[in-house]
Write a protein that holds these residues in place. Sequence first.
Motif, short mmCIF file in Angstrom:
data_model
loop_
_atom_site.label_atom_id
_atom_site.label_comp_id
_atom_site.label_asym_id
_atom_site.label_seq_id
_atom_site.Cartn_x
_atom_site.Cartn_y
_atom_site.Cartn_z
N ILE A 359 0.84 -1.21 0.00
CA ILE A 359 0.00 0.00 0.00
C ILE A 359 0.87 1.26 0.00
O ILE A 359 0.60 2.24 -0.72
CB ILE A 359 -0.94 -0.01 1.21
CG1 ILE A 359 -1.95 -1.17 1.09
CG2 ILE A 359 -1.68 1.32 1.34
CD1 ILE A 359 -2.84 -1.35 2.30
N GLN A 360 1.95 1.24 0.78
CA GLN A 360 2.87 2.38 0.81
C GLN A 360 3.53 2.59 -0.55
O GLN A 360 3.60 3.72 -1.06
CB GLN A 360 3.96 2.14 1.86
CG GLN A 360 5.02 3.23 1.91
CD GLN A 360 6.18 2.86 2.83
OE1 GLN A 360 6.05 1.99 3.68
NE2 GLN A 360 7.31 3.51 2.64
N PHE A 361 4.02 1.49 -1.15
CA PHE A 361 4.65 1.59 -2.48
C PHE A 361 3.64 2.07 -3.52
O PHE A 361 3.98 2.85 -4.41
CB PHE A 361 5.22 0.24 -2.90
CG PHE A 361 6.43 -0.20 -2.12
CD1 PHE A 361 7.01 0.61 -1.16
CD2 PHE A 361 7.01 -1.44 -2.37
CE1 PHE A 361 8.13 0.21 -0.45
CE2 PHE A 361 8.14 -1.85 -1.67
CZ PHE A 361 8.70 -1.04 -0.70
N ASN A 362 2.41 1.59 -3.39
CA ASN A 362 1.36 1.98 -4.33
C ASN A 362 1.16 3.50 -4.32
O ASN A 362 1.11 4.13 -5.38
CB ASN A 362 0.06 1.28 -3.95
CG ASN A 362 -1.13 1.79 -4.73
OD1 ASN A 362 -1.28 1.50 -5.91
ND2 ASN A 362 -2.00 2.58 -4.09
N ASP A 363 1.07 4.07 -3.14
CA ASP A 363 0.84 5.51 -3.03
C ASP A 363 2.01 6.30 -3.63
O ASP A 363 1.80 7.31 -4.32
CB ASP A 363 0.65 5.89 -1.56
CG ASP A 363 -0.63 5.32 -0.97
OD1 ASP A 363 -1.51 4.92 -1.76
OD2 ASP A 363 -0.74 5.27 0.28
N GLU A 364 3.23 5.84 -3.37
CA GLU A 364 4.40 6.56 -3.88
C GLU A 364 4.51 6.45 -5.39
O GLU A 364 4.83 7.42 -6.08
CB GLU A 364 5.67 6.02 -3.21
CG GLU A 364 6.93 6.80 -3.54
CD GLU A 364 6.88 8.24 -3.06
OE1 GLU A 364 7.51 9.10 -3.72
OE2 GLU A 364 6.22 8.51 -2.04
N ILE A 365 4.25 5.26 -5.94
CA ILE A 365 4.33 5.07 -7.39
C ILE A 365 3.28 5.92 -8.10
O ILE A 365 3.57 6.59 -9.10
CB ILE A 365 4.15 3.57 -7.75
CG1 ILE A 365 5.36 2.77 -7.29
CG2 ILE A 365 3.94 3.39 -9.25
CD1 ILE A 365 5.19 1.27 -7.37
N SER A 366 2.06 5.95 -7.57
CA SER A 366 1.01 6.77 -8.17
C SER A 366 1.38 8.24 -8.11
O SER A 366 1.15 9.00 -9.06
CB SER A 366 -0.32 6.53 -7.46
OG SER A 366 -0.79 5.22 -7.70
N SER A 367 1.97 8.67 -6.99
CA SER A 367 2.36 10.06 -6.83
C SER A 367 3.44 10.45 -7.84
O SER A 367 3.39 11.53 -8.43
CB SER A 367 2.88 10.29 -5.41
OG SER A 367 3.38 11.60 -5.26
N GLN A 368 4.40 9.55 -8.06
CA GLN A 368 5.52 9.88 -8.96
C GLN A 368 5.15 9.78 -10.43
O GLN A 368 5.69 10.50 -11.26
CB GLN A 368 6.71 8.97 -8.66
CG GLN A 368 7.36 9.23 -7.30
CD GLN A 368 8.66 8.46 -7.12
OE1 GLN A 368 9.30 8.04 -8.07
NE2 GLN A 368 9.07 8.30 -5.86
N TYR A 372 -3.13 6.23 -11.73
CA TYR A 372 -3.93 5.68 -10.64
C TYR A 372 -4.76 4.50 -11.16
O TYR A 372 -4.59 4.03 -12.27
CB TYR A 372 -4.82 6.77 -10.04
CG TYR A 372 -4.01 7.85 -9.38
CD1 TYR A 372 -3.69 7.81 -8.02
CD2 TYR A 372 -3.51 8.94 -10.12
CE1 TYR A 372 -2.93 8.80 -7.42
CE2 TYR A 372 -2.74 9.92 -9.54
CZ TYR A 372 -2.45 9.84 -8.17
OH TYR A 372 -1.68 10.81 -7.59
N ALA A 373 -5.63 3.99 -10.30
CA ALA A 373 -6.37 2.77 -10.61
C ALA A 373 -7.18 2.89 -11.90
O ALA A 373 -7.72 3.95 -12.22
CB ALA A 373 -7.28 2.41 -9.44
N LYS A 374 -7.27 1.75 -12.62
CA LYS A 374 -8.06 1.67 -13.84
C LYS A 374 -9.01 0.47 -13.72
O LYS A 374 -8.76 -0.46 -12.95
CB LYS A 374 -7.17 1.46 -15.06
CG LYS A 374 -6.19 2.60 -15.31
CD LYS A 374 -5.26 2.27 -16.46
CE LYS A 374 -5.98 2.23 -17.78
NZ LYS A 374 -6.46 3.55 -18.23
N GLU A 375 -10.07 0.51 -14.51
CA GLU A 375 -11.01 -0.62 -14.48
C GLU A 375 -10.58 -1.73 -15.42
O GLU A 375 -10.94 -2.89 -15.25
CB GLU A 375 -12.41 -0.14 -14.87
CG GLU A 375 -13.02 0.79 -13.82
CD GLU A 375 -14.45 1.15 -14.17
OE1 GLU A 375 -14.92 0.67 -15.22
OE2 GLU A 375 -15.07 1.87 -13.41
N SER A 376 -9.78 -1.41 -16.43
CA SER A 376 -9.33 -2.42 -17.38
C SER A 376 -7.92 -2.11 -17.83
O SER A 376 -7.45 -0.99 -17.71
CB SER A 376 -10.26 -2.48 -18.60
OG SER A 376 -10.25 -1.22 -19.27
N GLY A 377 -7.24 -3.12 -18.39
CA GLY A 377 -5.85 -2.94 -18.82
C GLY A 377 -5.74 -2.13 -20.08
O GLY A 377 -6.69 -1.95 -20.84
#
Length: 378
Positions: A359-368, A372-377
Motif C-alpha cells: 500500500i505504501q509503495f502503491n501511493d508513492e508510485i502513483s504520486s511519482q 492511478y487505478a483503472k477498471e481495465s488494462g
Amino acid sequence: MSESRKGYDMAADTKARNRRGRQGHKLSKKQKKIRRRRKLIGILAAELVLLLLLGVGVWGLGKLDKFQDLGVDADKVEMNDMEDATEEVLKGYTNIALFGIDTRTMGDLGAGNRSDTIIIASINNETKEVRLASIFRDTYLNRADDTYGKCNAAYKAGGPNQAMAMLNTNLDLNIKYFVSVDFLALIKTIDLLGGVDIDVQDNEWEWINNYMYETTAVTGEFGVFVEGPGLQTLSGLQATSYCRIRAVGNDFGRTERQRTVITEIARKAKSASLGTINQIIDEVFPLIATNIPKAEMIKMAASMMSYEIGETGGFPTLRENVKINGADIVAPADLEANVRELHKFLFNEEDYYPSPTVIQFNDEISSQTGVYAKESGT
C-alpha cells in the motif's frame, strides 16, 4: 560480403540457405537503424530448470558442482509481513525467480548486469502445475533500496538478492530461490533438444534474422537465416533471436514470445533421452547461477515428469505507458490492484489483501507517475 556475414558461411549448406534467405530478406530502414550496441535481452525457461533437476536425480549430486554460486543466502532474502491468510496460501507453492541477464560476457551473471527478463515460476506443490508470470522490465517499482524506477535495474544494483527482494516487497511474495542464465545457456539447451517448433508470423521472421547478427557477435554461435513465416523448427540461435523481438508488440509481445518458447522447451524436455540430459548438464550447468539447495533439487527431481506448464501471463495487467525524465516506463494502474490480480492468477487467491508495504509503495508510485487505478488494462 561484409565481415558480419562471413560468420554464417561455415559450411556449404549454410551458404546456400543464407543466400536464399538474403534474396527474400530486405530490411526496412527502421530495422537497419537498430543500434549495434543495443542491450542484450536474456531469456530462460522454467522447464529448463526442471529438466536439469531431473538430470541431477539421474546422474548424481556431483553434477551440482557445475552450477555457479553467487553466495546468495535464501534465508536472508527480504520479504514483507503479510496477512496470515496470505502466508498460509503461499506455503502451498514453490516460487522461483528466473532472470535472463543482459551480460556481454557469457557466464557473468552477478550484480552489474540488468535482468532484462524477469519471470516468476510458481509451482503448485500439490498439483505440480507451473504458472509463469513475466514482469515487464520497464515496470516502475520500488527497487528494494528506497529508490523507484525500472525494475530491471534492481539486479544491476544488488544482484539476485536485491532483485528477489524487489519482487517480494512490491508483490507480497515469498521468493527465496533464483535461477539466472544468459543467451548462451538458452541457445545450447535448445540445440541439444533438437530445436523448438514455433509458428513464426509474417511480421516476425525478418526481425529474427536481424537480431541474429548481434546474438552471434556476442555468443560466438552461428546459424542460418529463417527463410519465411510459418510453423517451423527454430535452432537455438533463431529461437533466442525470436525471443528478443520488441518491434512487434513492444515488451508485451516479447514476453509472450518468451513464454511460447518456454512451453515448447517443456514439450521437448519431456521426451529427451538421458544421454541428451547429461550433455545439457555438462554444457549448460556452468552457464547457470542458482541458490536452490541440493536437497530441494532432489525433491523436485522426483516429481519432474508430473510438472506441467499451466497458464502464463504478464505483470502489470492494468498499466499505462508514460515518460519520466524522458524515459519510457510501464506504470502500474495501480500497484495494489495489479498485485491483487497477480495473486488471483498465481495462487487462485480470491480474498487477498495487500500488506502495508504494498500500500505504501502503491501511493508513492502513483504520486511519482501520476497513474492511478483503472477498471481495465491498456
